[in-house]
Enzyme design. Structure first.
Site, PDB file in Angstrom:
ATOM      1  CG  ASP A 151      38.374  38.868  41.035  1.00 40.84           C
ATOM      2  OD1 ASP A 151      37.987  38.023  41.855  1.00 40.84           O
ATOM      3  OD2 ASP A 151      37.701  39.189  40.048  1.00 40.84           O
ATOM      4  CE1 TYR A 204      34.072  35.078  34.125  1.00 43.84           C
ATOM      5  CE2 TYR A 204      35.742  36.788  34.264  1.00 43.84           C
ATOM      6  CZ  TYR A 204      34.617  36.267  33.663  1.00 43.84           C
ATOM      7  OH  TYR A 204      34.053  36.910  32.607  1.00 43.84           O
TER       8      TYR A 204
END
Lengths: 656, 656
Positions: A303, A387
């Site tokens: 990420d 997320y």
């Protein structure tokens, strides 16, 4: 201007102009413009002289720019000297490297996919009722070594409600997935996702709706018995923020900065005027998934490197994300054209009460001394598609610094046939599978324990029994703790059964009372290491995920443990390579990398949005001070905290 | 009256009278009068019928009384039927068992020691200046198998300041230690404590004062830059307390009780009307020390069994221990004469905010949904001589229950010669050694997952890679999680490297969406197990300290994992014996015991009072609900929480 100050909007602007001058007539797509880490050797002198009041020339200030030459897929990295506005260096990294995903491109990809004839044909086959529609969600492609040298996107498809843009489409995953070439901006192929227990692919038929599973409050019956709770600071907060980024609080001092990749970076962290850490940030993160079937086998998000913690930082709306008296800092990154982009309220800073800090009652006199545990929180929140990560650095009055990560948001889902069970995922809604996955994070700590210029060492402390023998340990109760210095750069593990803990030490400064080297110890949560096979791409790419701790000798440009470019990476350019140098790391300029995370076996309770899962890495002083540094915290008194007694009797009678 | 209600003062009084009637003319010294655990089989029917509105006869209500016949060292246990006031059973346990330490006796021992001629002779040799005096502190004796069948006290001696009763005498330990016979109330001998690196004993000479190390605020320069922080609930708290012990909060329901040994006991814990746990309490705790030399080799506190969490519970003064809107519960124990003794404010109950509960931002619309993580805290605090434990059960809105332990207070210290180092302790003040020690706690969970009457099982879940083979896992990324039921009563371990987690399951109720058994999982912190040699008394006594988890089949009277009597215990009467029955524990009435703790290698920062060291065992729903139970928490808004923005600029200019 301080060398640790982030690039200003004006500097970002100048850097863009300078880069553009290198590529006359070419359209550029910027991925990042950020402060190049100032030369550490010069900085150490600069900081040290600052301590003694001398003024030293700062190191040269440079901008680091990453960008593509549009429609060429040629990735470029260029450094601009901010004093002269001249290019210091410019190079095209090898074509195995790819720039990060950015939301402009994601948006383009998602829009293009929804107009692609082959995709539209698939959607027609769903025979959706009029109240339902389709949403495309672009993911980084990942790597499996099969025709993946070129940059691509894997696009997941979902059903959503017409006219309800905040309906939770993750509860309605579809079983086809377009693969996109973002350079030519076209769909390369449509992959079918297996929905059974094995690799069998089924032709797409009409959509069977299993209903909604919404998280927005208006779609839920909210509980009505939660009473308000206010936090207030009538005299204001105890912290100060100067020059936009110098935070002082309860003897702590640090410089807070922000970049598109790491989000928060803390530099020059000191306590009571004594240096502790030169630079601390979250360096990398990998989220590999457990489903072995194509295309899920490539699902492995990095990420930070693939997208960027700063790029996706939330605007922390006042009063929603935090409680009490909150200060906000903006960050500046660049947009796709290289223009400065303000990330409003990307960082919030506030104090919180975390229960009792220390207490003792003298049983002879009955006198109790108790202080509260006040903390300073410096926080940012990322949304990476489905997320969320809440990333916070937390400081307390006992000289302790924590890196706390709260994982929340929505599980990545795929479709599963009714009456089907698999061992690599959990059904979280009828027809919806949430695959097991790991989150493995890598915290980079560049220490300066007690001094900017001294070398530091990493020591492994462990406890073991004395031999049970008649002379020294006749009763068999005795045990000892010993420390062993890690001599060469390496990846090392934490063996709980041996009580192992790692200490970052300054062997050149001994505690004035007990003679032990001044230290900070690392307390990290237990972690199951990467489960993927060592010969898998998951494993090769997640360079840092096989050891709880890595230690390297400091080198400039070694900031990201998974490598400078993680998007579709293939390994070989990160922490493993650096550790393999086997540099001497005893009493040297070292960097310590702490890996932590969780193996997320989803519960149905993690859907539609999961309750926070908390992980904390603590850095605690060990023989750094000469006593509890929080012993001077004023006692908690009723006069100052104005707590009240309630009887809790609301007249509800017992029935159970 | 509910069968789970604690004994009232009136009942304690009646029990005492009934016991005394059994021993006419004899003076008794009471150690405890408490509610005998009601018959579980009858209670299950009682609770189940309560759920369906039927009324069932409660089980017989009994008092359990432990006492000595004075000056005889004869320990007695007697049960009184509270309906008839008659003795149901009375027996004298074997003379290898000893009652707990109580503070009346400790006080007597300490006073007696200070008048003993041999002790006074030792004190004279110290040649103390007029501003210094001596303090005696009585400890449980421990066991080493050498002439320790009789109950004894080990008394540690310290120097303190005249006229300053709250001076920290633990910074001035002395190297002699009287051993006391509490029955004849006399000093048996004076033991000399080694102060070097080995067993060598040195004759006591004049006292060398290394100065004070005080924790009381008036002896410290307090920091002045901590601003006030208030927590207020303008509409009152969200919890209710009925009938003195029924706590309801955010769909939670439980009965809170209190006894002299365990402190807080929670019974009949339900969420949204569904049973979760029949009974939960901290069962036992052992604190073995690492110094192999006599008399320290016997140092091993069992703070619950040797003393009692309820006996030493603090009066939680309003506004000092907690923040916000706090309710207090008193507890009732008995004094040495068997009279009811009110422990005022022994339990506090309040709400706290613990950051974000869950969050998701839709990146397409920018809409963020975020809720705070409100918690209910039920807390008690123990002072066991030098040391403090803050014990709390914490509930949240996502169906999670935590047992949080904060260790604080003052390290147990002994004298050490200047220029001496040992590997089994840390110098925390000149001439003062704090010995390494472990804290190993044992949490007893009597589960009732989803039903009072169903059997439960304990399952070990672990994750492992799929084999990397070309058919199912060709890319090598796949992994699975599997669960395995523990079939026979046993002690089991947590292997982090295999991702092991334990789930308490009800195999008779499957989740309506995903078909998995409804479960609660245990998340406990990593722990180094007991370091003492398996043939040591430390090891034999700490029955529970060799496994993270024990599972047994429920038996009445099996409440304390170290055994009913831990004072000078020798092992053989606790959890090891019960587990060794190898009972069937699959889908049975099981009890799960969770061990956790820390190996405390003292830091100098842990002195004079240590900053809290936190350990948390979490019980989290796994496929118990059908979605996140906190999805119905109202969103956090500025209107409701009244947070404010501050600029944090206090005009302090940057100098570092």
């Amino acid at each position: 201007m301080h060398p640790f100050d982030d690039l200003t909007p004006e500097e970002i602007h100048r850097a863009r102009i300078a880069v553009q001058s290198l590529h006359r007539g070419e359209e550029l797509v910027f991925k990042g413009i950020t402060l190049e880490e100032p030369d550490k050797n010069i900085m150490i002198k600069f900081l040290q002289d600052g301590l003694s009041g001398k003024i030293q020339d700062p190191p040269p200030r440079q901008a680091y720019c990453v960008y593509y030459i549009k429609a060429s897929d040629t990735l470029m990295t260029t450094w601009i000297d901010m004093k002269t506005n001249l290019v210091s260096k410019s190079e095209a990294p090898s074509n195995e490297f790819h720039g990060n995903v950015d939301f402009n491109e994601v948006d383009d990809v998602e829009k293009m996919v929804m107009q692609d004839p082959a995709v539209l044909e698939q959607i027609r086959r769903l025979k959706l009722p009029p109240h339902l529609t389709v949403i495309a969600e672009a993911w980084g492609f990942g790597s499996d070594g099969l025709a993946d040298r070129e940059r691509q996107y894997q696009v997941y498809m979902f059903v959503s409600e017409v006219g309800k843009p905040d309906s939770n489409h993750y509860a309605r995953p579809l079983s086809f997935s377009p693969v996109v070439d973002p350079v030519r901006m076209k769909v390369l192929r449509i992959e079918i996702i297996p929905t059974g227990a094995d690799w069998t692919l089924k032709p797409l038929g009409p959509y069977e709706d299993n209903g909604r599973n919404e998280y927005v409050p208006e779609a839920n019956d909210l509980r009505t018995d939660l009473k308000r709770l206010h936090v207030s600071q009538p005299d204001g907060p105890s912290f100060s923020i100067d020059d936009g980024n110098v935070v002082r609080w309860q003897k702590w001092y640090m410089r807070v900065s922000f970049n598109y990749r790491e989000g928060i970076v803390l530099r020059n962290i000191c306590y009571d005027g004594r240096p502790l850490f030169y630079r601390v940030s979250l360096s990398d993160m990998t989220v590999p998934y457990a489903d072995p079937r194509s295309p899920s086998h490539r699902k492995q998000a990095f990420d930070l490197g693939d997208v960027g913690a700063g790029l996706v930082a939330n605007n922390l709306k006042l009063g929603c994300d935090c409680l009490g008296s909150i200060a906000f800092l903006d960050g500046f990154i660049s947009d796709r054209r290289g223009n400065p982009l303000r990330k409003e309220n990307a960082i919030c800073i506030h104090e919180q009460d975390n229960g009792i800090g220390w207490k003792h009652t003298n049983y002879r006199t009955g006198r109790a001394c108790v202080v509260r545990n006040r903390e300073l929180v410096i926080q940012t929140i990322l949304t990476v598609s489905n997320y969320e990560y809440i990333l916070a650095f937390i400081f307390n009055q006992a000289g302790q610094m924590n890196n706390q990560v709260r994982a929340t948001g929505i599980l990545s889902t795929c479709a599963i046939d009714q009456e089907t069970q698999v061992e690599f995922g959990t059904i979280v809604h009828p027809g919806v599978l949430a695959t097991h996955h790991q989150h493995i994070l890598s915290l980079r700590i560049d220490p300066a324990i007690g001094s900017y210029s001294d070398g530091n060492s990493l020591a492994c402390q462990e406890s073991s029994p004395f031999p049970h023998e008649p002379t020294f340990n006749p009763h068999g109760n005795g045990y000892i703790s010993k420390t062993r210095i890690i001599e060469k750069s390496d990846g090392v593990d934490i063996d709980i059964n041996r009580g192992q803990t790692y200490l970052i030490q300054n062997p050149n400064i001994l505690n004035s009372i007990n003679g032990r080297p001044i230290s900070y110890k690392i307390h990290s949560p237990p972690m199951q290491k990467l489960l993927a096979s060592p010969d898998s791409f998951h494993y090769k790419r997640a360079e840092f995920a096989d050891h709880e701790i890595y230690i390297t000798k400091y080198q400039p440009d070694e900031l990201f443990s998974g490598g400078q470019f993680t998007n579709q990476s293939r390994g070989g350019h990160g922490i493993k390579k650096w550790a393999a140098r086997r540099d001497n790391v005893e009493n040297e300029d070292i960097v310590v990398w702490v890996q932590f995370g969780l193996n997320h076996i989803p519960r149905i309770e993690d859907f539609p949005v999961m309750p926070v899962e908390m992980m904390t890495v603590s850095l605690k002083p060990v023989n750094f001070f000469t006593r509890n540094p929080a012993i001077d915290v004023p006692p908690s008194t009723l006069a100052s905290n104005q707590s009240v007694q309630v009887n809790g009797c609301c007249g509800i009678t017992s029935s159970l």
